[in-house]
Structures are given as structure tokens and as C-alpha cells.
Design a protein around this motif. Structure first.
Motif, short mmCIF file in Angstrom:
data_model
loop_
_atom_site.label_atom_id
_atom_site.label_comp_id
_atom_site.label_asym_id
_atom_site.label_seq_id
_atom_site.Cartn_x
_atom_site.Cartn_y
_atom_site.Cartn_z
N SER A 109 -149.24 45.09 57.67
CA SER A 109 -148.15 45.58 58.50
C SER A 109 -147.20 44.45 58.83
N ALA A 110 -145.94 44.66 58.57
CA ALA A 110 -144.94 43.62 58.82
C ALA A 110 -144.76 43.42 60.31
N LYS A 111 -144.57 42.17 60.70
CA LYS A 111 -144.30 41.83 62.09
C LYS A 111 -143.04 40.97 62.13
N PRO A 112 -142.40 40.90 63.28
CA PRO A 112 -141.14 40.14 63.36
C PRO A 112 -141.30 38.67 62.99
N GLN A 113 -142.50 38.12 63.15
CA GLN A 113 -142.72 36.70 62.86
C GLN A 113 -143.15 36.44 61.42
N ASP A 114 -143.01 37.43 60.53
CA ASP A 114 -143.36 37.24 59.13
C ASP A 114 -142.20 36.61 58.39
N LEU A 115 -142.46 35.46 57.79
CA LEU A 115 -141.44 34.66 57.11
C LEU A 115 -141.72 34.65 55.62
N LYS A 116 -140.71 35.00 54.82
CA LYS A 116 -140.85 34.97 53.37
C LYS A 116 -140.20 33.69 52.84
N VAL A 117 -140.96 32.97 52.01
CA VAL A 117 -140.46 31.70 51.47
C VAL A 117 -140.67 31.67 49.95
N MET A 118 -139.95 30.77 49.32
CA MET A 118 -140.07 30.60 47.87
C MET A 118 -139.78 29.15 47.51
N THR A 119 -140.48 28.63 46.50
CA THR A 119 -140.13 27.34 45.92
C THR A 119 -139.77 27.58 44.46
N ARG A 120 -138.63 26.98 44.03
CA ARG A 120 -138.13 27.25 42.67
C ARG A 120 -137.49 26.02 42.07
N ASN A 121 -138.12 25.49 41.04
CA ASN A 121 -137.53 24.42 40.25
C ASN A 121 -136.63 25.07 39.20
N LEU A 122 -135.34 24.77 39.23
CA LEU A 122 -134.37 25.43 38.37
C LEU A 122 -134.32 24.84 36.96
N TYR A 123 -134.86 23.66 36.76
CA TYR A 123 -134.87 22.93 35.50
C TYR A 123 -133.48 22.44 35.15
N LEU A 124 -133.37 21.14 35.05
CA LEU A 124 -132.07 20.53 34.77
C LEU A 124 -131.58 20.80 33.35
N GLY A 125 -132.47 21.25 32.46
CA GLY A 125 -132.03 21.66 31.13
C GLY A 125 -132.56 20.84 29.98
N ALA A 126 -133.08 19.64 30.26
CA ALA A 126 -133.64 18.78 29.22
C ALA A 126 -134.43 17.67 29.90
N ASP A 127 -135.34 17.09 29.16
CA ASP A 127 -136.10 15.94 29.65
C ASP A 127 -135.30 14.68 29.34
N LEU A 128 -134.94 13.92 30.36
CA LEU A 128 -134.08 12.76 30.16
C LEU A 128 -134.83 11.46 29.91
N ILE A 129 -136.15 11.45 30.11
CA ILE A 129 -136.88 10.19 30.01
C ILE A 129 -136.80 9.55 28.62
#
Length: 353
Positions: A27-47
Motif C-alpha cells: 500500500s502506497a504511503k505519502p512517505q514512499d520515495l521512488k529513486v533510480m540510478t542510471r549510467n547513460l554511457y558516454l558512448g565509447a571507452d576512452l582509456i
């Protein structure tokens, strides 16, 4: 170094097993917080640029890196990422590798002496635009650039890459952002190249927020990928007295790409995913309330289906008085012939007690 083998084993067991099956619904309550972590990827490995022995080899490698970036087509990927966020509907999203790619004028190859200004894409802006088009608008609460490097390529012009961390807040969320903040690590890894050191001034971004009268701190970080010792030093800076997560009494949520995998040492792209940084957070009172999920890494070419996720380096940690109600993983399948990123994303619903 581990402080105690048994202590760390117990901490890992708690993280992996205590919530092996989160409730499918609550059951949802007012203090329920939705979070996400997302690495977008820069597009290539630069090393690989660090291994170029001379100017000609560097420019050839830089051209190849940039062509890989273009083939990985972030404007197209942004639509898939926006769809993920729309479905999960997080109040807060911690972004890593939010990148701006720029190119210089044809025939100008002098590195930062003539800064490249033509924007090829800005992943934060592209993602916000895609979210708006998906009827799931967000705004940037805080962002911080930590890497800015420009160099010539064999294509006949300079290319410039800027990386940042950012936190997005869903428009319409009940979260009240009281104070955004950011900071830089003292310890950092600056790989040498024939064009000079590539300074990686990593750090963190965060907000102090309130939801249903409950105060909390949300911090997003991206720890060093090519030196486990420095990654652990960076985590220690986050946790130190006077650091953004120095107080054990404050409700805190730490998300991001730690480049640190709990359990056995894991290697990906020749990089050690040493567990020390992760366990330093556990030793400081953080806990992982979510099931184990492999989040890294698909190969450089996001069109390829030869790679799979086999390492757990993207995390959502909490401390104290926070309970996980449900969670999930996003970005494990190709959309339109491309993976949305080389990482998967993690989302969770947390109850602030």
C-alpha cells in the motif's frame, strides 16, 4: 583491506539474502520515495587513448573512439531511456556519464587552444527532451562537470568530451528540494596521454529533500573505474566527518556507479571491480536493501549482442530508517537495435520511516 572477513561476509549475506524477494505490491504511503540510478554511457571507452605511443596513433585512436560514439547514437537511445524512466516513474534519478560531445571546425587541430563549440549532442538535454515528449517531464536539480578533454583526431578536426553527474526531479513529485549541493574528490586518477594528462575530477551531486515531513539526503556519485584504491579513497571521502555522508543519523540514500562489486573480484574490460569501496559504505552503516542484480556491462558497440551483464556495480544504498518496498532493473534488452546504455539501471521504491 577488509577490516573483518566475517563482518563483511555477514554484511554481504544480509544484502543478498534478507530481501531475496521484495513484496510485489504494498500500500502506497505519502512517505514512499521512488529513486533510480542510471549510467547513460558516454558512448565509447576512452582509456585506449592513454596507450597511444605517439601523436599519429593517438589521433587514429581518437577518431575510432568518436566514430563509436556516433554509432551508439545517443539521441536514439534517449527515447529508450525516457521510456524506462516513464515506466518506473522515479521521483529522483541519479545520472552518471551525462555527456556533452562537441567537435571543432574542419582543419583546426590544436586541442583546447581553440575550444570546440559545435555540440554534437548533450545527453542531459536530449534525455529531458525525450522525457517531455513521453509526457514524463523532469528537471535538473543539480549537476556537476567532472571531466573536460579536447584533442585532435585523424578526421581532420578536434573532438571535445565533457562528462557530468546530475540529479533529475520529476515534475509533479511531492519531493521538496530544500538544498542542492555538489563537491569534488581530493583523490583522482589522471591517465597520461601524448596530449597531456586527462584530469578526472570526479565527485558527487546531491540534494537535501523533504517528503511527507521526512527529511532525507540523496547523493549520486561515480567512483573511479581504473584504480580500485582510488575508488575506495573516494568513497571514504563521501563518508568522512564533514563529507556529504558523514552523519550516520541523517536519512541518506547513496546511488551511483561505484565500480565496486560485492563478493568475488570481478573483471570487466580489463578493469578490476574490487569490492572495497562498496564494503566501506557498508562498514559506515549503509545497507543494500535490494536483491543482487548484474548491471554491467555490455560492450562498447551497443549494437552487438555478444556481450552480457555479469557484474554488480550500480547500487542503491540506504541509511538508516529506510525500507525497500519493491525494485527492478531496466535496460537489459536492445531497443531499435541498440542497448539504451552499456549499464542497466536500478529503480526502487523506498519508505522513509
Amino acid at each position: 583491506m577488509f577490516n573483518s572477513t566475517s563482518r563483511r561476509a555477514a554484511a554481504l549475506l544480509a544484502a543478498l539474502c534478507a530481501v531475496a524477494a521484495l513484496p510485489a505490491a504494498a500500500s502506497a504511503k505519502p512517505q514512499d520515495l521512488k529513486v533510480m540510478t542510471r549510467n547513460l554511457y558516454l558512448g565509447a571507452d576512452l582509456i585506449p587513448l592513454a596507450g597511444a605511443p605517439d601523436e599519429s596513433a593517438f589521433e587514429q585512436a581518437a577518431a575510432l573512439r568518436y566514430q563509436t560514439v556516433l554509432a551508439n547514437d545517443f539521441p536514439k537511445r534517449a527515447k529508450a531511456l525516457a521510456a524506462e524512466i516513464r515506466r518506473a516513474k522515479p521521483d529522483l534519478v541519479g545520472l552518471q556519464e551525462a555527456t556533452i560531445w562537441r567537435r571543432g571546425a574542419d582543419g583546426v587541430k590544436d586541442g583546447p587552444r581553440t575550444p570546440a563549440t559545435r555540440v554534437v549532442y548533450d545527453s542531459t538535454k536530449a534525455l529531458l527532451k525525450a522525457l517531455k515528449a513521453a509526457h514524463a517531464p523532469y528537471r535538473v536539480a543539480v549537476g556537476r562537470d567532472w571531466f573536460d578533454f579536447e584533442a585532435p583526431t585523424a578526421l581532420g578536426y578536434d573532438v571535445r568530451v565533457t562528462q557530468r553527474n546530475a540529479i533529475l526531479v520529476r515534475k509533479g513529485s511531492k519531493v521538496k528540494v530544500r538544498k542542492p549541493f555538489s563537491g569534488r574528490f581530493t583523490h583522482h586518477f589522471d591517465p597520461p596521454t601524448v596530449r597531456g594528462a586527462a584530469r578526472q575530477l570526479r565527485g558527487w551531486v546531491g540534494i537535501d529533500g523533504t517528503l511527507a515531513k521526512r527529511k532525507f539526503r540523496f547523493v549520486d556519485t561515480h567512483l573511479e573505474a581504473y584504480s580500485p584504491a582510488i575508488a575506495d579513497q573516494q568513497m571514504q571521502e563521501l563518508l568522512a566527518l564533514g563529507g556529504p555522508l558523514g552523519s550516520k543519523r541523517r536519512r541518506a540514500i547513496l546511488v551511483g556507479d561505484f565500480n565496486s562489486a560485492p563478493g568475488a573480484n570481478a573483471n570487466d574490460r580489463g578493469t578490476s571491480r574490487d569490492p572495497n569501496a562498496y564494503y566501506s559504505a557498508v562498514d559506515a552503516g549503509f545497507r543494500n536493501p535490494l536483491p543482487r542484480r548484474n548491471t554491467c556491462c555490455f560492450g562498447e558497440d551497443l549494437r552487438s549482442t555478444a556481450d552480457h551483464l555479469d557484474t554488480w556495480i550500480d547500487h542503491v544504498l540506504v541509511r538508516p530508517r529506510i525500507k525497500a518496498l519493491r525494485s527492478g532493473i531496466a535496460g537489459t534488452r536492445q531497443v531499435g537495435g541498440l542497448y539504451p546504455s552499456d549499464h542497466a539501471g536500478i529503480f526502487a521504491t523506498l519508505r522513509l520511516k
